[in-house]
Every structure is written in structure tokens, then in C-alpha cells.
Motif scaffolding. Sequence first.
Motif, PDB file in Angstrom:
ATOM      1  N   SER A   1       0.831  -1.212   0.000  1.00 46.68           N
ATOM      2  CA  SER A   1       0.000   0.000   0.000  1.00 46.68           C
ATOM      3  C   SER A   1       0.857   1.250   0.000  1.00 46.68           C
ATOM      4  O   SER A   1       1.958   1.261   0.543  1.00 46.68           O
ATOM      5  CB  SER A   1      -0.881   0.055   1.247  1.00 46.68           C
ATOM      6  OG  SER A   1      -1.524  -1.169   1.455  1.00 46.68           O
TER       7      SER A   1
ATOM      8  N   SER B   1       6.364   1.885   3.679  1.00 50.68           N
ATOM      9  CA  SER B   1       5.806   2.365   2.395  1.00 50.68           C
ATOM     10  C   SER B   1       6.609   3.487   1.751  1.00 50.68           C
ATOM     11  O   SER B   1       6.060   4.271   0.988  1.00 50.68           O
ATOM     12  CB  SER B   1       4.356   2.867   2.577  1.00 50.68           C
ATOM     13  OG  SER B   1       3.510   1.829   3.002  1.00 50.68           O
TER      14      SER B   1
ATOM     15  N   GLU C   1       4.398   8.868  13.380  1.00 47.13           N
ATOM     16  CA  GLU C   1       3.076   8.240  13.305  1.00 47.13           C
ATOM     17  C   GLU C   1       3.179   6.727  13.120  1.00 47.13           C
ATOM     18  O   GLU C   1       2.252   6.100  12.602  1.00 47.13           O
ATOM     19  CB  GLU C   1       2.298   8.818  12.101  1.00 47.13           C
ATOM     20  CG  GLU C   1       2.233  10.316  12.030  1.00 47.13           C
ATOM     21  CD  GLU C   1       1.132  10.889  12.907  1.00 47.13           C
ATOM     22  OE1 GLU C   1       0.114  10.200  13.087  1.00 47.13           O
ATOM     23  OE2 GLU C   1       1.304  12.003  13.419  1.00 47.13           O
TER      24      GLU C   1
ATOM     25  N   GLN D   1      -0.989  -2.262  12.035  1.00 48.65           N
ATOM     26  CA  GLN D   1      -1.996  -3.182  11.513  1.00 48.65           C
ATOM     27  C   GLN D   1      -1.560  -3.756  10.165  1.00 48.65           C
ATOM     28  O   GLN D   1      -1.677  -4.958   9.926  1.00 48.65           O
ATOM     29  CB  GLN D   1      -3.360  -2.477  11.398  1.00 48.65           C
ATOM     30  CG  GLN D   1      -4.488  -3.416  10.977  1.00 48.65           C
ATOM     31  CD  GLN D   1      -4.623  -4.620  11.918  1.00 48.65           C
ATOM     32  OE1 GLN D   1      -4.622  -4.493  13.149  1.00 48.65           O
ATOM     33  NE2 GLN D   1      -4.704  -5.821  11.349  1.00 48.65           N
ATOM     34  N   ALA D   2      -1.035  -2.878   9.294  1.00 52.22           N
ATOM     35  CA  ALA D   2      -0.594  -3.360   7.973  1.00 52.22           C
ATOM     36  C   ALA D   2       0.545  -4.364   8.113  1.00 52.22           C
ATOM     37  O   ALA D   2       0.615  -5.348   7.363  1.00 52.22           O
ATOM     38  CB  ALA D   2      -0.171  -2.184   7.102  1.00 52.22           C
TER      39      ALA D   2
ATOM     40  N   LEU E   1       1.420   5.261   1.280  1.00 50.32           N
ATOM     41  CA  LEU E   1       1.311   5.834   2.616  1.00 50.32           C
ATOM     42  C   LEU E   1      -0.158   5.973   3.011  1.00 50.32           C
ATOM     43  O   LEU E   1      -0.993   6.304   2.166  1.00 50.32           O
ATOM     44  CB  LEU E   1       1.932   7.239   2.649  1.00 50.32           C
ATOM     45  CG  LEU E   1       3.444   7.366   2.696  1.00 50.32           C
ATOM     46  CD1 LEU E   1       3.812   8.843   2.800  1.00 50.32           C
ATOM     47  CD2 LEU E   1       4.023   6.602   3.878  1.00 50.32           C
ATOM     48  N   PRO E   2      -0.484   5.767   4.293  1.00 50.71           N
ATOM     49  CA  PRO E   2      -1.868   5.963   4.734  1.00 50.71           C
ATOM     50  C   PRO E   2      -2.355   7.381   4.412  1.00 50.71           C
ATOM     51  O   PRO E   2      -1.588   8.345   4.521  1.00 50.71           O
ATOM     52  CB  PRO E   2      -1.779   5.760   6.248  1.00 50.71           C
ATOM     53  CG  PRO E   2      -0.535   4.967   6.477  1.00 50.71           C
ATOM     54  CD  PRO E   2       0.402   5.325   5.373  1.00 50.71           C
ATOM     55  N   GLY E   3      -3.644   7.483   4.021  1.00 49.00           N
ATOM     56  CA  GLY E   3      -4.223   8.752   3.601  1.00 49.00           C
ATOM     57  C   GLY E   3      -4.022   9.869   4.612  1.00 49.00           C
ATOM     58  O   GLY E   3      -3.733  11.015   4.252  1.00 49.00           O
ATOM     59  N   GLU E   4      -4.146   9.555   5.916  1.00 48.10           N
ATOM     60  CA  GLU E   4      -4.021  10.613   6.933  1.00 48.10           C
ATOM     61  C   GLU E   4      -2.616  11.229   6.917  1.00 48.10           C
ATOM     62  O   GLU E   4      -2.449  12.413   7.167  1.00 48.10           O
ATOM     63  CB  GLU E   4      -4.357  10.035   8.316  1.00 48.10           C
ATOM     64  CG  GLU E   4      -3.511   8.831   8.686  1.00 48.10           C
ATOM     65  CD  GLU E   4      -4.150   7.935   9.753  1.00 48.10           C
ATOM     66  OE1 GLU E   4      -4.761   6.916   9.377  1.00 48.10           O
ATOM     67  OE2 GLU E   4      -4.035   8.264  10.947  1.00 48.10           O
TER      68      GLU E   4
ATOM     69  N   VAL F   1       0.533   3.781  13.286  1.00 49.84           N
ATOM     70  CA  VAL F   1      -0.466   3.624  12.226  1.00 49.84           C
ATOM     71  C   VAL F   1      -0.123   2.427  11.328  1.00 49.84           C
ATOM     72  O   VAL F   1      -0.999   1.818  10.721  1.00 49.84           O
ATOM     73  CB  VAL F   1      -0.538   4.925  11.372  1.00 49.84           C
ATOM     74  CG1 VAL F   1      -1.435   4.758  10.158  1.00 49.84           C
ATOM     75  CG2 VAL F   1      -0.991   6.088  12.234  1.00 49.84           C
ATOM     76  N   PHE F   2       1.171   2.068  11.250  1.00 52.97           N
ATOM     77  CA  PHE F   2       1.603   1.014  10.334  1.00 52.97           C
ATOM     78  C   PHE F   2       1.477  -0.389  10.939  1.00 52.97           C
ATOM     79  O   PHE F   2       1.644  -1.380  10.244  1.00 52.97           O
ATOM     80  CB  PHE F   2       3.061   1.246   9.906  1.00 52.97           C
ATOM     81  CG  PHE F   2       3.227   2.447   9.023  1.00 52.97           C
ATOM     82  CD1 PHE F   2       3.297   2.306   7.638  1.00 52.97           C
ATOM     83  CD2 PHE F   2       3.297   3.723   9.561  1.00 52.97           C
ATOM     84  CE1 PHE F   2       3.433   3.409   6.816  1.00 52.97           C
ATOM     85  CE2 PHE F   2       3.436   4.842   8.748  1.00 52.97           C
ATOM     86  CZ  PHE F   2       3.502   4.685   7.379  1.00 52.97           C
TER      87      PHE F   2
ATOM     88  N   SER G   1      -1.071  -7.507  -1.081  1.00 49.05           N
ATOM     89  CA  SER G   1      -2.383  -7.441  -0.434  1.00 49.05           C
ATOM     90  C   SER G   1      -3.009  -8.835  -0.522  1.00 49.05           C
ATOM     91  O   SER G   1      -2.536  -9.692  -1.272  1.00 49.05           O
ATOM     92  CB  SER G   1      -3.257  -6.426  -1.160  1.00 49.05           C
ATOM     93  OG  SER G   1      -3.500  -6.883  -2.484  1.00 49.05           O
TER      94      SER G   1
END
Length: 379
Positions: A35, A217, A259, A265-266, A37-40, A262-263, A338
Motif C-alpha cells: 500500500s 511504504s 506516526e 496493523q498493515a 502511505l496511509p491517507g491521513e 499507524v503502520f 495485499s
Amino acid sequence: MKHIRPPRPELEYLVPYDAKDIKAEVMLAANEHPSNLPGEIVEKIAGRLREFRFNRYPDPMAGRLRELIAAANGLEPHNVLIGNGGDELIFDLLLAWGGPGRTLLDCPPTFTMYAIDAQVSGTNLVRIPRGPDFEVDGEAVLARLAEGDIDVVMLSHPNNPTGTLTPETLLIDILNATDALVLVDEAYFEFSRHTMRPHMERHPNLVILRTFSKAFSLAGLRVGYVLGHEDVIRELTKVRQPYSVDSFAQWVAATVFRERVVFQQAIRDIMRGRDMLMHGLSSIEGVKVFPSEANFVLFRVAHAAALWRDLLHGHSVLVRDFSRTTGLEDCLRVTVGSDEENERFLEAVEDVMSQRRAVEILGHTEAHVRHGTAGELGY
Ligand SMILES: *Cc1c(COP(=O)(O)O)cnc(C)c1O
């Protein structure tokens, strides 16, 4: 002049690193994160992009990022060096501890940049091959270190491309046996969850490498770091390019590092995906899977190069072909993607293998494979 004076003679037999820039719908060849980078985080970066000072030179030592990484590892900033990807730091290590008349020890099959950088920097290379399960041959390594002429050791932990972790006890034995710089390359640390960090205080010759390219990412931005004794870091700063880590990369990496929960879970999803891939592959007849502690899986299969071609041309699935690498004959490496990508990969392998079996029953395989027509015939 009609001629170009030749470059250094060492370059004659060097082949440029081939990053295999092949496009496919399912890209599982480079151990990248599936994936973006997370959108946030992208929003955070986008919101402040307008004020970004593109006209200024970067902070040469990436102070902010350096402080964050030091604090997270219970170290001081002088124990950390940020690089333009881990690759740059591997090269810096050989510029400082290698060079003409000096010697690197590595354990192939392993990350090829160690050997390439040794050649480019004019460093002698001593290779102690791994055993049948890709384990480090501890006895042979310790015996070689006892000769006293090794200046630097590089061990990928877990090992790319085999996925193998080296027992901590052996790594400690190696650290005890030599004053050579020992690089433990933890590029996949976030997946293996094993680090040699607790041994740094007792072993000033231990250097740890990590990267933002795999779990975070950020392969496209080129950020990696080493943890080491302050004397080691000081020497590395003498050979490095002062502005190699650009200010945008420093800023984004610092944002990502701050941050980083945030990673999590992935990362767990990728580890689950790895188990699914190992299980799925091992249930396919004719496929041997090697256990992995990283975000990729190595497997062995007859006519691997033909399978690689059929996966790409028949199914638009790109994996990495190691079948021409010594010790990795008939091996391919698949990066965990994924869930959808993993399933598509497994279905593609099953499809190619079952067509193969069908042709074998007809007794045609040998002839077709020998003539290299397996791909064109679509099995
Ligand atoms: C990916 C990788 C690195 C570093 O990659 P960068 O993108 O240059 O940070 C280092 N060592 C190993 C074993 C790797 O697989």
C-alpha cells in the motif's frame, strides 16, 4: 580525441544492478509495501507542502529525524546516521572500513549489494556459503574470522532473499570473535521483530541497518539509517555525501516515524499474508517453500525460469527470478502483497503448474522446456 581513456579496470566485469523495471498488474518482485502511505499521513504532508522551502539545502545530518530514531532506540543522536536508503549506508560502510587491501566477509546467497559495493570500492570479498537451509555456517565463519584479516562482516538478518534469521547466539559469538565491524542488516526488522539492539553497549563493533523502504511504504523516497557506536558514526560522516538525504525525504520520514503506530496493523496483515503464501505454496505439488521471517517468501520449483515467464506473460504477476544465482537454482522470491494480490499469485502458480502436469501426462514437457517454448504455449 577519438577515444575515451578506460575507467578503473575493476569495472570491466561489473554488470550494472538491474532493477528489472518491468510493469505488471501484480508487482511482487521488490519487497515493497503493498500500500501507499496511509491517507491521513498524505493529508498531513499535503497540508504543509505550500510552505516547504525547496530552495534551501537540507540539514546534512537530518537532525530532527535523527533525534526521533535515537530516542525510539534508547540511544543518543550521535549513535544514528540517516542515509539515502540503506543502500547508501552499506556503501559508506565499505568506503570507511573497506577499500583496497581490506576485506569484507559475507554469506551468500544474500543481498547482492554487499558484493557489488565491495567490487566498486576495491574491497576484497570473502564468501562463506550458507548451508542447505540457508543457515549461516557458523563454524566456517568463526574459523575465517580467527585468521584476523577480516575488516567488515555483513549479515542480512533476516536474510534477503532466503528469509532466514541467524540464531542470536551465533551473532554474539561472531561479535565476540572479531574486532571487525559487523553489520547486522535489519532491513526486515519490523516483520521479524528480532533486533540485535540490546547487544550494542557490549559490542562497539556492532552496526545495525534499518530502512523506511519495506514496512513504512517509503521505497520511493530513499531513507534508511544505521545505529552504531559514536566513533563508527563519526567515521561514516567523513565519507558520506553531505546532502544525500534531501529535505523532503527527511520531513516525510520524520512524519512517518512519529506516526509509526499507524503502520502496525498493515505489518500484522503482511505477516498473516506471508503465512498464507507459505501455506498456499507448500500445498502445490512440486513446490518447496523456505520458511521466512520477512515480507517475502522464497520457493523452489522445477523449471523456475519458465514459471517466472508464464506468471508474467500469462497472468501479469511479477516475482523475482533467482534461478541463475549460485545456491538458488530453480528459486523464485515472491513479496507478500495485499490479500487479493497474494490470492492472484497463488491461483496463477496453481494454474501454470496444473497445465504443466497436464502436458507431462502427454509426455511433451521435456521437449518444450528444452526448446524454451513453454511460455509461448501458455502452460
Ligand atoms: C531493501 C534492503 C535494504 C535497503 O533498502 P533501501 O531501499 O536502500 O533502504 C538493505 N538491505 C537489505 C537486505 C534489503 O533487502
